[in-house]
Scaffold this motif. Structure first.
Motif, PDB file in Angstrom:
ATOM      1  N   THR A  41     -51.500  34.239 -61.820  1.00 38.09           N
ATOM      2  CA  THR A  41     -50.438  34.890 -62.576  1.00 38.09           C
ATOM      3  C   THR A  41     -49.426  33.835 -62.991  1.00 38.09           C
ATOM      4  O   THR A  41     -49.348  32.761 -62.375  1.00 38.09           O
ATOM      5  CB  THR A  41     -49.745  35.981 -61.740  1.00 38.09           C
ATOM      6  OG1 THR A  41     -48.784  36.662 -62.554  1.00 38.09           O
ATOM      7  CG2 THR A  41     -49.027  35.372 -60.547  1.00 38.09           C
ATOM      8  N   LEU A  42     -48.678  34.107 -64.048  1.00 37.12           N
ATOM      9  CA  LEU A  42     -47.647  33.182 -64.520  1.00 37.12           C
ATOM     10  C   LEU A  42     -46.331  33.537 -63.854  1.00 37.12           C
ATOM     11  O   LEU A  42     -45.908  34.693 -63.872  1.00 37.12           O
ATOM     12  CB  LEU A  42     -47.511  33.265 -66.040  1.00 37.12           C
ATOM     13  CG  LEU A  42     -46.424  32.389 -66.671  1.00 37.12           C
ATOM     14  CD1 LEU A  42     -46.733  30.911 -66.466  1.00 37.12           C
ATOM     15  CD2 LEU A  42     -46.281  32.700 -68.168  1.00 37.12           C
ATOM     16  N   THR A  43     -45.683  32.538 -63.257  1.00 37.02           N
ATOM     17  CA  THR A  43     -44.404  32.766 -62.582  1.00 37.02           C
ATOM     18  C   THR A  43     -43.304  31.948 -63.247  1.00 37.02           C
ATOM     19  O   THR A  43     -43.571  30.938 -63.921  1.00 37.02           O
ATOM     20  CB  THR A  43     -44.487  32.379 -61.101  1.00 37.02           C
ATOM     21  OG1 THR A  43     -44.717  30.953 -60.995  1.00 37.02           O
ATOM     22  CG2 THR A  43     -45.622  33.124 -60.406  1.00 37.02           C
ATOM     23  N   ALA A  44     -42.079  32.388 -63.028  1.00 30.98           N
ATOM     24  CA  ALA A  44     -40.927  31.656 -63.560  1.00 30.98           C
ATOM     25  C   ALA A  44     -40.819  30.278 -62.919  1.00 30.98           C
ATOM     26  O   ALA A  44     -40.414  29.302 -63.550  1.00 30.98           O
ATOM     27  CB  ALA A  44     -39.649  32.455 -63.323  1.00 30.98           C
ATOM     28  N   ARG A  45     -41.193  30.183 -61.646  1.00 31.49           N
ATOM     29  CA  ARG A  45     -41.160  28.891 -60.945  1.00 31.49           C
ATOM     30  C   ARG A  45     -42.122  27.903 -61.599  1.00 31.49           C
ATOM     31  O   ARG A  45     -41.766  26.747 -61.848  1.00 31.49           O
ATOM     32  CB  ARG A  45     -41.508  29.082 -59.473  1.00 31.49           C
ATOM     33  CG  ARG A  45     -41.649  27.783 -58.692  1.00 31.49           C
ATOM     34  CD  ARG A  45     -42.041  28.054 -57.254  1.00 31.49           C
ATOM     35  NE  ARG A  45     -40.941  28.650 -56.526  1.00 31.49           N
ATOM     36  CZ  ARG A  45     -39.974  27.939 -55.956  1.00 31.49           C
ATOM     37  NH1 ARG A  45     -39.976  26.612 -56.041  1.00 31.49           N
ATOM     38  NH2 ARG A  45     -39.012  28.549 -55.288  1.00 31.49           N
ATOM     39  N   ALA A  46     -43.345  28.350 -61.876  1.00 35.85           N
ATOM     40  CA  ALA A  46     -44.327  27.469 -62.513  1.00 35.85           C
ATOM     41  C   ALA A  46     -43.880  27.081 -63.917  1.00 35.85           C
ATOM     42  O   ALA A  46     -44.094  25.951 -64.374  1.00 35.85           O
ATOM     43  CB  ALA A  46     -45.691  28.159 -62.562  1.00 35.85           C
ATOM     44  N   LEU A  47     -43.247  28.017 -64.637  1.00 34.58           N
ATOM     45  CA  LEU A  47     -42.766  27.729 -65.984  1.00 34.58           C
ATOM     46  C   LEU A  47     -41.682  26.658 -65.958  1.00 34.58           C
ATOM     47  O   LEU A  47     -41.687  25.722 -66.773  1.00 34.58           O
ATOM     48  CB  LEU A  47     -42.235  29.010 -66.621  1.00 34.58           C
ATOM     49  CG  LEU A  47     -41.896  28.950 -68.113  1.00 34.58           C
ATOM     50  CD1 LEU A  47     -43.145  28.686 -68.939  1.00 34.58           C
ATOM     51  CD2 LEU A  47     -41.224  30.252 -68.569  1.00 34.58           C
ATOM     52  N   ALA A  48     -40.755  26.763 -64.997  1.00 35.27           N
ATOM     53  CA  ALA A  48     -39.687  25.767 -64.880  1.00 35.27           C
ATOM     54  C   ALA A  48     -40.239  24.405 -64.501  1.00 35.27           C
ATOM     55  O   ALA A  48     -39.818  23.367 -65.038  1.00 35.27           O
ATOM     56  CB  ALA A  48     -38.660  26.231 -63.849  1.00 35.27           C
ATOM     57  N   SER A  49     -41.181  24.390 -63.577  1.00 40.87           N
ATOM     58  CA  SER A  49     -41.798  23.130 -63.158  1.00 40.87           C
ATOM     59  C   SER A  49     -42.515  22.461 -64.324  1.00 40.87           C
ATOM     60  O   SER A  49     -42.424  21.241 -64.513  1.00 40.87           O
ATOM     61  CB  SER A  49     -42.774  23.393 -62.016  1.00 40.87           C
ATOM     62  OG  SER A  49     -43.428  22.206 -61.631  1.00 40.87           O
ATOM     63  N   SER A  50     -43.210  23.259 -65.114  1.00 37.38           N
ATOM     64  CA  SER A  50     -43.909  22.723 -66.279  1.00 37.38           C
ATOM     65  C   SER A  50     -42.929  22.188 -67.311  1.00 37.38           C
ATOM     66  O   SER A  50     -43.149  21.138 -67.910  1.00 37.38           O
ATOM     67  CB  SER A  50     -44.784  23.814 -66.905  1.00 37.38           C
ATOM     68  OG  SER A  50     -45.375  23.366 -68.101  1.00 37.38           O
ATOM     69  N   LEU A  51     -41.821  22.905 -67.518  1.00 39.21           N
ATOM     70  CA  LEU A  51     -40.819  22.461 -68.491  1.00 39.21           C
ATOM     71  C   LEU A  51     -40.230  21.112 -68.089  1.00 39.21           C
ATOM     72  O   LEU A  51     -40.131  20.195 -68.910  1.00 39.21           O
ATOM     73  CB  LEU A  51     -39.723  23.518 -68.617  1.00 39.21           C
ATOM     74  CG  LEU A  51     -38.626  23.228 -69.661  1.00 39.21           C
ATOM     75  CD1 LEU A  51     -38.236  24.508 -70.394  1.00 39.21           C
ATOM     76  CD2 LEU A  51     -37.378  22.642 -68.990  1.00 39.21           C
ATOM     77  N   VAL A  52     -39.858  20.977 -66.831  1.00 37.05           N
ATOM     78  CA  VAL A  52     -39.279  19.715 -66.362  1.00 37.05           C
ATOM     79  C   VAL A  52     -40.307  18.589 -66.465  1.00 37.05           C
ATOM     80  O   VAL A  52     -40.017  17.488 -66.951  1.00 37.05           O
ATOM     81  CB  VAL A  52     -38.774  19.857 -64.909  1.00 37.05           C
ATOM     82  CG1 VAL A  52     -38.369  18.491 -64.353  1.00 37.05           C
ATOM     83  CG2 VAL A  52     -37.590  20.812 -64.854  1.00 37.05           C
ATOM     84  N   GLY A  53     -41.532  18.859 -66.017  1.00 38.56           N
ATOM     85  CA  GLY A  53     -42.561  17.823 -66.056  1.00 38.56           C
ATOM     86  C   GLY A  53     -42.932  17.401 -67.470  1.00 38.56           C
ATOM     87  O   GLY A  53     -43.176  16.222 -67.720  1.00 38.56           O
ATOM     88  N   SER A  54     -42.948  18.352 -68.394  1.00 30.61           N
ATOM     89  CA  SER A  54     -43.359  18.048 -69.771  1.00 30.61           C
ATOM     90  C   SER A  54     -42.266  17.341 -70.561  1.00 30.61           C
ATOM     91  O   SER A  54     -42.562  16.512 -71.426  1.00 30.61           O
ATOM     92  CB  SER A  54     -43.753  19.343 -70.498  1.00 30.61           C
ATOM     93  OG  SER A  54     -44.844  19.978 -69.877  1.00 30.61           O
ATOM     94  N   LEU A  55     -41.005  17.675 -70.288  1.00 26.63           N
ATOM     95  CA  LEU A  55     -39.909  17.138 -71.096  1.00 26.63           C
ATOM     96  C   LEU A  55     -39.299  15.868 -70.517  1.00 26.63           C
ATOM     97  O   LEU A  55     -38.464  15.240 -71.166  1.00 26.63           O
ATOM     98  CB  LEU A  55     -38.821  18.201 -71.279  1.00 26.63           C
ATOM     99  CG  LEU A  55     -39.251  19.498 -71.973  1.00 26.63           C
ATOM    100  CD1 LEU A  55     -38.038  20.384 -72.234  1.00 26.63           C
ATOM    101  CD2 LEU A  55     -39.974  19.208 -73.285  1.00 26.63           C
ATOM    102  N   THR A  56     -39.695  15.500 -69.306  1.00 31.53           N
ATOM    103  CA  THR A  56     -39.158  14.270 -68.707  1.00 31.53           C
ATOM    104  C   THR A  56     -40.019  13.091 -69.138  1.00 31.53           C
ATOM    105  O   THR A  56     -41.142  12.921 -68.673  1.00 31.53           O
ATOM    106  CB  THR A  56     -39.141  14.377 -67.172  1.00 31.53           C
ATOM    107  OG1 THR A  56     -38.316  15.475 -66.783  1.00 31.53           O
ATOM    108  CG2 THR A  56     -38.607  13.092 -66.557  1.00 31.53           C
ATOM    109  N   ARG A  57     -39.488  12.278 -70.023  1.00 26.26           N
ATOM    110  CA  ARG A  57     -40.218  11.103 -70.508  1.00 26.26           C
ATOM    111  C   ARG A  57     -39.474   9.806 -70.217  1.00 26.26           C
ATOM    112  O   ARG A  57     -40.051   8.738 -70.231  1.00 26.26           O
ATOM    113  CB  ARG A  57     -40.464  11.243 -72.012  1.00 26.26           C
ATOM    114  CG  ARG A  57     -41.308  12.483 -72.299  1.00 26.26           C
ATOM    115  CD  ARG A  57     -41.504  12.759 -73.743  1.00 26.26           C
ATOM    116  NE  ARG A  57     -42.261  13.996 -73.925  1.00 26.26           N
ATOM    117  CZ  ARG A  57     -42.542  14.543 -75.101  1.00 26.26           C
ATOM    118  NH1 ARG A  57     -42.129  13.958 -76.209  1.00 26.26           N
ATOM    119  NH2 ARG A  57     -43.224  15.662 -75.170  1.00 26.26           N
TER     120      ARG A  57
END
Length: 374
Positions: free
Chosen positions: A315-331
């Motif tokens: 299932t998709l969770t808000a926690r996983a969404l936040a983790s993905s956002l931070v990991g994807s946007l941190t360059r």
């Protein structure tokens, strides 16, 4: 199609294109497989007023005038240049146009600093040249030359990333509509010239952020009609794009997982907040290096969906969404982490207290992800 990692549009939508071609009685320019009206319908989808026996899905989300201007350009003798920020759907639109018009979107040259004239004209099969000499049989045509000979659409991705010499070579192709092959002897005819057949055109793309890398000459600009694709800022349109692309991913992976509308709203609002912050920033150091495009939103959601499917509770969770956002946007570290941390504390934390819902879990997931990367 199931054994292809990513099928080109003409294969993916082959059945739909066949059907559209079978009912298309409108006039077609040159060797086009579909008429301009049907090309537009294929890309933008059908409406009830079209009176069709079946629904045609919308595949590109944007102002219909951009699509219409692109189609009209390709029906003329000018090239089409799609220009805009990264992730605005330029390449996808070019692929859809090529698939609908030529049923072949794979005649592509990728512009880089290493792209040479050979990539847009021709090269030679060395072993055949040694054995039999230079001839049409030993020549390796470029994707652009192949498009010329077939009367099809050739594509040039990231035009401004190629050098001025390569760009200059494209000028003669767009203006003269032929390529000379001086290595071949002329037998009194046109054996050393490859002429373009009717229907040939070029769709090029360029990122507006690449301005100044290899600027187009005024001569090359005159050979193109420019269509500027803006960043999608309408929340409803952006939600449709993200949902459309994510559903494609789920089908490709045979994943039975729903994306809750509330979490999609959290993703859209987060990107809207970060874009507003970037617009108000006083310097580049205060902006995320990410372009914060719709394509990057799709990437964040796909990453979270796959993580939830493979390592979570399917299932998709808000926690996983936040983790993905931070990991994807941190360059850049620590700059991007500091910007995201400021966003979580200054925007997400107050919102989680006021609105509740998925925001508290999103806040917690974002904090944990930043702590892990710090």
């Amino acid at each position: 199609m199931s054994d292809l990692l990513r099928a080109p549009a003409e294969i993916k939508y082959a059945e739909e294109l066949d059907w559209l071609e079978s009912i298309d009685d409108n006039p077609k320019p040159f060797s086009w497989r579909l008429s301009p009206k049907m090309v537009r319908l294929f890309i933008l989808g059908s409406k009830r007023a079209d009176g069709l026996d079946r629904e045609v899905s919308q595949k590109w989300f944007g102002d219909r005038s951009f699509v219409e201007r692109s189609i009209v350009t390709l029906a003329s003798d000018r090239g089409l240049l799609l220009i805009g920020d990264p992730g605005t759907g330029k390449s996808w639109l070019a692929e859809l146009l090529s698939a609908a018009i030529s049923r072949n979107s794979t005649l592509v040259v990728q512009g880089t600093a290493g792209t040479t004239e050979d990539h847009i004209k021709y090269s030679w099969n060395v072993s055949m040249v040694i054995a039999k000499g230079q001839s049409r049989e030993s020549m390796i045509p470029s994707p652009i030359m192949t498009a010329m000979e077939a009367g099809a659409i050739g594509r040039f991705e990231e035009l401004t990333r190629s050098t001025s010499d390569v760009q200059d070579a494209l000028i003669s192709i767009l203006s003269e509509k032929y390529i000379s092959v001086p290595e071949l002897e002329s037998g009194g005819g046109d054996d050393n010239i490859v002429f373009a057949k009717p229907g040939f055109s070029v769709i090029a793309t360029a990122n507006s952020r690449d301005r100044g890398v290899n600027d187009l000459s005024s001569a090359l600009k005159r050979r193109f009609n420019f269509v500027r694709i803006p960043v999608v800022t309408n929340k409803k349109s952006e939600a449709e794009i993200v949902r459309f692309r994510t559903e494609e991913l789920l089908r490709r992976h045979s994943i039975d997982l729903d994306v809750p509308p509330t979490l999609l709203d959290v993703l859209l609002q987060s990107f809207a907040d970060l874009r507003a912050s970037a617009a108000a920033a006083g310097s580049d150091d205060e902006k995320l290096e990410s372009a914060l495009s719709t394509a990057e939103q799709i990437g964040v959601l796909e990453d979270a969906v796959l993580h939830g499917n493979f390592f979570g509770e399917r299932t998709l969770t808000a926690r996983a969404l936040a983790s993905s956002l931070v990991g994807s946007l941190t360059r850049r570290e620590p700059e991007d982490l500091a910007i995201l941390n400021k966003y979580l504390h200054g925007v997400v934390e107050p919102r989680s207290k006021e609105e509740g819902g998925s925001w508290p879990e999103f806040l917690e997931g974002g904090r944990d992800a930043i702590a892990t990367l710090s």
